[in-house]
Design an enzyme around this catalytic site. Structure first.
Site, PDB file in Angstrom:
ATOM      1  N   PRO A 275      49.539  39.253  38.833  1.00  0.00           N
ATOM      2  CA  PRO A 275      48.582  40.072  39.476  1.00  0.00           C
ATOM      3  C   PRO A 275      48.102  39.301  40.783  1.00  0.00           C
ATOM      4  CG  PRO A 275      47.921  39.572  37.085  1.00  0.00           C
ATOM      5  CD  PRO A 275      49.015  38.765  37.528  1.00  0.00           C
ATOM      6  N   GLU A 276      48.593  40.064  41.854  1.00  0.00           N
ATOM      7  CA  GLU A 276      47.946  39.733  43.301  1.00  0.00           C
ATOM      8  C   GLU A 276      47.076  40.434  43.784  1.00  0.00           C
ATOM      9  OE1 GLU A 276      51.769  39.211  45.721  1.00  0.00           O
ATOM     10  OE2 GLU A 276      52.888  39.043  43.708  1.00  0.00           O
TER      11      GLU A 276
ATOM     12  N   LYS B  14      42.514  36.388  44.625  1.00  0.00           N
ATOM     13  CA  LYS B  14      43.018  36.634  43.274  1.00  0.00           C
ATOM     14  C   LYS B  14      41.826  36.600  42.296  1.00  0.00           C
ATOM     15  CE  LYS B  14      47.651  35.572  44.618  1.00  0.00           C
ATOM     16  NZ  LYS B  14      48.717  34.346  44.599  1.00  0.00           N
TER      17      LYS B  14
ATOM     18  N   ARG C 135      60.885  28.414  43.848  1.00  0.00           N
ATOM     19  CA  ARG C 135      60.671  29.746  43.505  1.00  0.00           C
ATOM     20  C   ARG C 135      61.719  30.946  43.931  1.00  0.00           C
ATOM     21  NH1 ARG C 135      55.309  28.163  44.799  1.00  0.00           N
ATOM     22  NH2 ARG C 135      54.794  28.174  42.818  1.00  0.00           N
TER      23      ARG C 135
END
Length: 267
Positions: free
Chosen positions: A2-3, A59, A257
């Site tokens: 979730p951003e 967030k 990442r």
DNA sequence: AATCGTTCCTGATAGC
DNA sequence: TGCTATCAGGAACGAT
């Protein structure tokens, strides 16, 4: 993951649903999520108050209570907030009208705080500009870029510069702006800064309209997926052709990442 | 001081 | 087929 678009989608609907409701009970099946205070009993004792507002910072989702306390929730990777829900919930908020909010979190990275002041949460008091606010202008972005000496990718992910962007949107934004993830912040020219600015606004707005991206576990408070993943053009699109040049979308590693980019368009 | 690499966590899946 | 190893990523933490 979730951003900003996902947390904001949750916030908007949650707010209208629970505003002015009184919290009657707080049930915890897994205490790992309770970061401050850590005691389940202290949470249960202090959380019984009325919901005054539901806000968002970066967030972080914040439930403002009438007693002055704030329930601050960070969903991290796999946190889910469902209106209603079942017995499998890790945390459950029960309101006096018997409606409930359920919290699920497969990877157990989520964080719950019950505090008087947001400043008690380390990252929350350091959050940078909200890119969806009117106050976030090209000048603001330009100044932030000058202050840092890092790669564009790392800059956009750093919550202390701009808040709310995670790995999905950083890849989509950089591709849309035709900017290399490896580009040093201080070397980005004025016209590129302008393009980056419009890409940040456009991608986040479109994602918000589509109610977020459900690539992994994200669901809205009704348990429904968001639709923005259908509009992704680079994230998870390794090997597919770029829409603007003959190259294929590449996948690489940056700051441990996954990055997705077009080697032709994002030089 | 700021930046970079490693760690936490668990379910899904690649690979032998 | 069945097991193990690797990967996913937000942000704290430690090292440089």
């Amino acid at each position: 993951m979730p951003e900003l678009p996902e947390v904001e989608t949750i916030r908007r609907e949650l707010r209208s649903l629970i505003l002015n409701k009184k919290i009657k009970d707080f049930q915890v099946k897994d205490s790992i999520f309770l970061k401050k205070p850590k005691s389940k009993a202290v949470w249960r004792k202090n959380i019984t108050s009325k919901v005054k507002d539901v806000t968002r910072q970066g967030k972080f989702l914040i439930i403002q209570l009438s007693n002055g306390l704030k329930v601050v929730i960070h969903l991290r990777m796999t946190g889910q907030i469902i209106y209603g829900g079942d017995d499998g919930a890790k945390i459950k908020i029960v309101f006096s009208d018997s409606s409930t909010l359920s919290y699920y979190d497969k990877r157990r990275f989520g964080e719950w705080y019950l505090v008087k002041n947001e400043k008690e949460i380390p990252l929350l008091c350091l959050l940078g500009a909200d890119p969806t606010e009117e106050s976030f202008t090209i000048d603001v972005l330009s100044n932030l870029l000058q202050k840092r000496n890092t790669k564009a990718y790392d800059f956009l992910l750093d919550q202390r510069s701009i808040s709310g962007i995670g790995n999905i949107y950083v890849n989509e934004i950089l591709y849309n702006a035709k900017l290399s993830p490896f580009r040093k912040t201080r070397e980005i020219k004025a016209d590129e800064i302008e393009q980056l600015y419009y890409s940040i606004r456009e991608i986040l707005n479109k994602a918000l309209k589509a109610r977020g991206s459900s690539v992994d576990t994200y669901l809205d408070i009704w348990g429904n997926p968001g639709k923005y993943a259908y509009q992704h053009v680079v994230y998870g699109k390794e090997g597919e052709f770029c829409a603007y040049c003959p190259n294929k979308i590449m996948r690489g590693k940056l700051s441990s990442r996954s990055i997705y980019f077009c080697p032709g368009c994002q030089q």
